[in-house]
Scaffold this motif. Structure first.
Motif, short mmCIF file in Angstrom:
data_model
loop_
_atom_site.label_atom_id
_atom_site.label_comp_id
_atom_site.label_asym_id
_atom_site.label_seq_id
_atom_site.Cartn_x
_atom_site.Cartn_y
_atom_site.Cartn_z
N GLN A 60 0.84 -1.21 0.00
CA GLN A 60 0.00 0.00 0.00
C GLN A 60 0.88 1.26 0.00
O GLN A 60 0.85 2.05 0.94
N PRO A 61 1.67 1.44 -1.06
CA PRO A 61 2.64 2.54 -1.10
C PRO A 61 2.01 3.93 -1.00
O PRO A 61 2.63 4.85 -0.46
N HIS A 62 0.79 4.07 -1.48
CA HIS A 62 0.17 5.40 -1.53
C HIS A 62 -0.78 5.66 -0.36
O HIS A 62 -1.37 6.74 -0.28
N LYS A 63 -0.94 4.68 0.52
CA LYS A 63 -1.81 4.89 1.68
C LYS A 63 -1.12 5.83 2.67
O LYS A 63 0.08 5.71 2.93
N PRO A 64 -1.86 6.79 3.24
CA PRO A 64 -1.25 7.69 4.23
C PRO A 64 -0.79 6.91 5.47
O PRO A 64 -1.57 6.15 6.05
N LEU A 65 0.47 7.06 5.80
CA LEU A 65 1.00 6.49 7.04
C LEU A 65 0.90 7.51 8.15
O LEU A 65 0.52 7.18 9.28
N LEU A 66 1.22 8.78 7.83
CA LEU A 66 1.30 9.82 8.85
C LEU A 66 0.60 11.10 8.41
O LEU A 66 0.83 11.59 7.30
N LEU A 67 -0.21 11.62 9.31
CA LEU A 67 -0.84 12.93 9.13
C LEU A 67 -0.29 13.83 10.22
O LEU A 67 -0.38 13.52 11.40
N THR A 72 0.76 15.25 4.71
CA THR A 72 0.43 13.83 4.63
C THR A 72 1.64 13.08 4.06
O THR A 72 2.19 13.48 3.04
N PHE A 73 2.04 12.03 4.75
CA PHE A 73 3.17 11.22 4.31
C PHE A 73 2.67 9.80 4.04
O PHE A 73 2.11 9.16 4.93
N THR A 74 2.87 9.31 2.83
CA THR A 74 2.46 7.95 2.50
C THR A 74 3.51 6.96 2.99
O THR A 74 4.62 7.35 3.40
N THR A 250 -8.27 -0.30 9.12
CA THR A 250 -8.97 0.86 8.56
C THR A 250 -9.01 2.06 9.50
O THR A 250 -9.52 3.13 9.15
N ASP A 251 -8.50 1.89 10.71
CA ASP A 251 -8.55 2.96 11.71
C ASP A 251 -7.56 4.08 11.43
O ASP A 251 -6.52 3.87 10.80
N VAL A 252 -7.90 5.25 11.95
CA VAL A 252 -6.96 6.38 12.02
C VAL A 252 -6.73 6.64 13.51
O VAL A 252 -7.67 6.95 14.24
N LEU A 253 -5.50 6.47 13.94
CA LEU A 253 -5.14 6.58 15.35
C LEU A 253 -4.58 7.97 15.65
O LEU A 253 -3.68 8.44 14.96
N MET A 276 -2.27 0.78 9.37
CA MET A 276 -3.28 1.85 9.39
C MET A 276 -2.62 3.22 9.24
O MET A 276 -1.50 3.34 8.74
N THR A 277 -3.33 4.27 9.64
CA THR A 277 -2.84 5.64 9.52
C THR A 277 -2.73 6.28 10.89
O THR A 277 -3.61 6.09 11.74
N LEU A 278 -1.65 7.03 11.10
CA LEU A 278 -1.42 7.72 12.37
C LEU A 278 -1.56 9.23 12.18
O LEU A 278 -0.95 9.81 11.29
N ALA A 279 -2.37 9.84 13.02
CA ALA A 279 -2.46 11.30 13.07
C ALA A 279 -1.66 11.75 14.29
O ALA A 279 -2.01 11.42 15.42
N LEU A 280 -0.56 12.46 14.05
CA LEU A 280 0.37 12.83 15.12
C LEU A 280 0.22 14.30 15.48
O LEU A 280 0.17 15.17 14.61
#
Length: 612
Positions: A60-67, A72-74, A250-253, A276-280
């Protein structure tokens, strides 16, 4: 056939009526066993967190890892940025097995640096960005780090200890475009020039699951910080915890906890584990908390210490329930705050847990029982052996029987939590501190030759087998022949309208055995100290021995980076008005009031003229 169906239904209802939490208990035990088996498989195949990350970059190269803020960083971008960081470390002379210390706050670079170090077979030491001078040097030395990377705003703190670092030939980097000191290099400048091509896996081929992945420091509430060794297998164990709590891919943490602390950092590694995706957030903000959750479509939040109370203290808004958060994971929430949180912000599942960075055991409240940290069940105890044992507060050690073995606490009785050290539940201790490591071990606990980890925490089990946190061993004190739990007293005080926060501790009184209770408190905005009202409240809610004899009103309470109250200085200052400029009060049983603690009152108490 119908008879058997009816019989099964009746049996099911009878079982559920007699054991209402049976199915939850079994389900949780199976989840933990599944997680343990996965970790065992990872150990056997040498499957690291970085291997999981590499897989996700491909999947999943284009999925957001970090917000972060408005960026936004994939997964692919994170991979490329960490490759650049890895090359800078290689160019600086770091080699496999070395350690670099990271001295910065919550920002994307923190994560790229850690990933980069892992890619070349190195570990990281996470320094608390609030420490300075002696404590900073001590923490750095604990890890044996050969390089230091610090945030630009921490240049002054670095320059203060720079001569000592240079004497040890440490490479020092600042995350700035330019450096103002000749002996300090710009990490950003070097990273901008580095290649983002993949890093050869051979550079970490020497690693095993027992190799240190990171050094995470204790809060240092009772002295200088200790560096807990988090191996790669331990990192997996910590990172699987949110999965057991119920997070999904599917969560955003949302993570606003310090990354230098295990709770904050595990938000990131759990994100990798689940893909999943992390919002920091760079720093926790009660006023911005829900706005961030709405902005990033957050579904899972993390909390620790007093964060939930801070959130509940914000002014009520019409959109308090306008969010997608379904799960809150953390520890240290008071029962009254818990009730207020779900009443105000909606039916969010709160997963209160218990665990320590260096510990080998964890609990989680999977039943939504307000105030509990987990359940005491046969299955859990069988697969993850632990015990609550009687503890002598005065002697500061467990009670033992005539045969020399520890005595298990009864239901409802506070007991010291000890957790069996085995091959599957190891204790790795503290870096370069054999003495402190050994102090956390207990031998011959329930039988000859066994070995347990001493958690230092007192827990209780109620009649329904729910486990509750009671206090830290060092915080509980003895007065009038009774044990006083500081958390119990603090919870009672903060029920008052005028008291916002309470930090409870014991102080020595000349001529008296044990320690008298004292509380440093802050007042709610717009409230004055209602001395008579406070007296009536503590008289009603606390037994005589647990009522604070002294109160100290402060404008704010000192806390660690993870919101744990600092007590050492307060204990040292005691109740002496010669040393303390804050308003002091004394519990006067005769007047049924908290009266100002003047020099005359102080002298009367210390001379024994006033009996307490």
């Amino acid at each position: 056939m119908l008879v058997w169906i009816v019989f099964a239904a009746v049996l099911f209802l009878a079982l559920f009526s007699r054991f209402p939490y049976f199915f939850q208990d079994v389900q949780h035990a199976l989840k933990k066993l599944k997680s343990s088996r996965l970790i065992l498989k990872y150990i056997q195949t040498n499957y690291f967190m970085l291997d999981r990350f590499s897989e996700l970059v491909k999947l999943q190269p284009h999925k957001p890892l970090l917000l972060f803020k408005d960026e936004t960083f994939t997964y692919r971008q994170a991979d490329e940025l960490s490759n650049k960081a890895a090359r800078v470390f290689l160019q600086s002379g770091l080699k496999q097995g070395d350690t670099a210390a990271l001295f910065l706050g919550n920002e994307p670079m923190f994560l790229w640096l850690w990933l980069g170090l892992g890619k070349i077979g190195c570990s990281a030491a996470f320094l608390n960005y609030n420490i300075r001078s002696r404590s900073l040097l001590h923490s750095f030395a604990c890890s044996g780090a050969k390089a230091l990377v610090a945030a630009e705003e921490l240049q002054d703190a670095v320059e203060e200890v720079l001569p000592s670092l240079l004497e040890e030939q440490v490479k020092v980097f600042i995350l700035a475009d330019r450096c103002r000191t000749a002996d300090v290099q710009s990490f950003k400048d070097k990273m901008n020039q580095a290649s983002s091509d993949p890093i050869s896996k051979d550079l970490r081929s020497h690693l095993t699951m027992r190799s240190p992945a990171v050094y995470i420091y204790t809060s240092g509430t009772t002295g200088l910080p200790k560096a807990a060794v988090v191996t790669h297998s331990k990192l997996w164990a910590l990172s699987k915890f949110p999965s057991v709590a119920g997070v999904k891919s599917t969560d955003v943490l949302y993570d606003s906890l310090p990354l230098y602390h295990s709770a904050g950092f595990i938000g990131f590694t759990a994100t990798i584990d689940k893909g999943m995706t992390l919002a920091l957030r760079n720093k926790f903000s009660a006023s911005q908390f829900w706005d961030d959750c709405r902005k990033y479509n957050v579904t899972v939040i993390q909390y620790i210490g007093e964060i939930m109370r801070y959130i509940c203290s914000t002014p009520k808004k019409h959109n308090d329930r306008s969010h997608k958060v379904r799960l809150a994971i953390g520890n240290g929430i008071r029962p009254d705050v818990w009730r207020e949180f779900i009443s105000r912000f909606g039916n969010i599942n709160v997963r209160e847990f218990y665990g320590a960075t260096e510990g080998n055991f964890s609990l989680i409240n999977y039943s939504n029982k307000i105030g509990a940290i987990g359940r005491h069940t046969f299955l859990h105890k069988k697969f993850f052996p632990y015990a609550l044992i009687k503890f002598d507060i005065d002697a500061g050690k467990p009670l033992r029987d005539s045969a020399g073995f520890c005595i298990e606490a009864d239901k409802g009785e506070p007991g010291l939590l000890v957790c069996k050290i085995t091959a599957t539940t190891p204790f790795f201790g503290y870096a370069r501190d054999l003495q402190q490591t050994e102090k956390k071990k207990l031998h011959n606990v329930l039988k000859k030759g066994d070995l347990y980890f001493n958690s230092g925490d007192l827990l209780t089990v109620d009649d329904d087998n729910f486990i509750h946190f009671q206090d830290r061993v060092g915080d509980t004190f003895r007065w009038k022949g009774e044990n006083v739990a500081t958390t119990e007293v603090a919870d009672a005080l903060t029920l008052l309208d005028c008291i916002k926060e309470a930090n409870v501790y014991g102080v020595e009184v000349p001529g008296q055995e044990g320690r008298a209770g004292m509380a440093a408190v802050t007042l709610r905005e717009g409230q004055s100290f209602d001395s008579a009202g406070v007296f009536k409240h503590v008289e009603k809610f606390l037994p005589a021995y647990a009522r604070p004899r002294f109160l100290r009103i402060q404008s704010s309470l000192d806390v660690t980076g993870t919101f744990k109250y600092l007590k050492m200085k307060l204990v040292k200052e005691g109740f002496d008005p010669n040393q303390i400029t804050d308003p002091l009060y004394f519990l006067d049983d005769k007047d049924k009031d908290y009266v100002p603690l003047t020099l005359d009152v102080f002298n009367s108490v210390t001379s024994g003229k006033i009996k307490i």
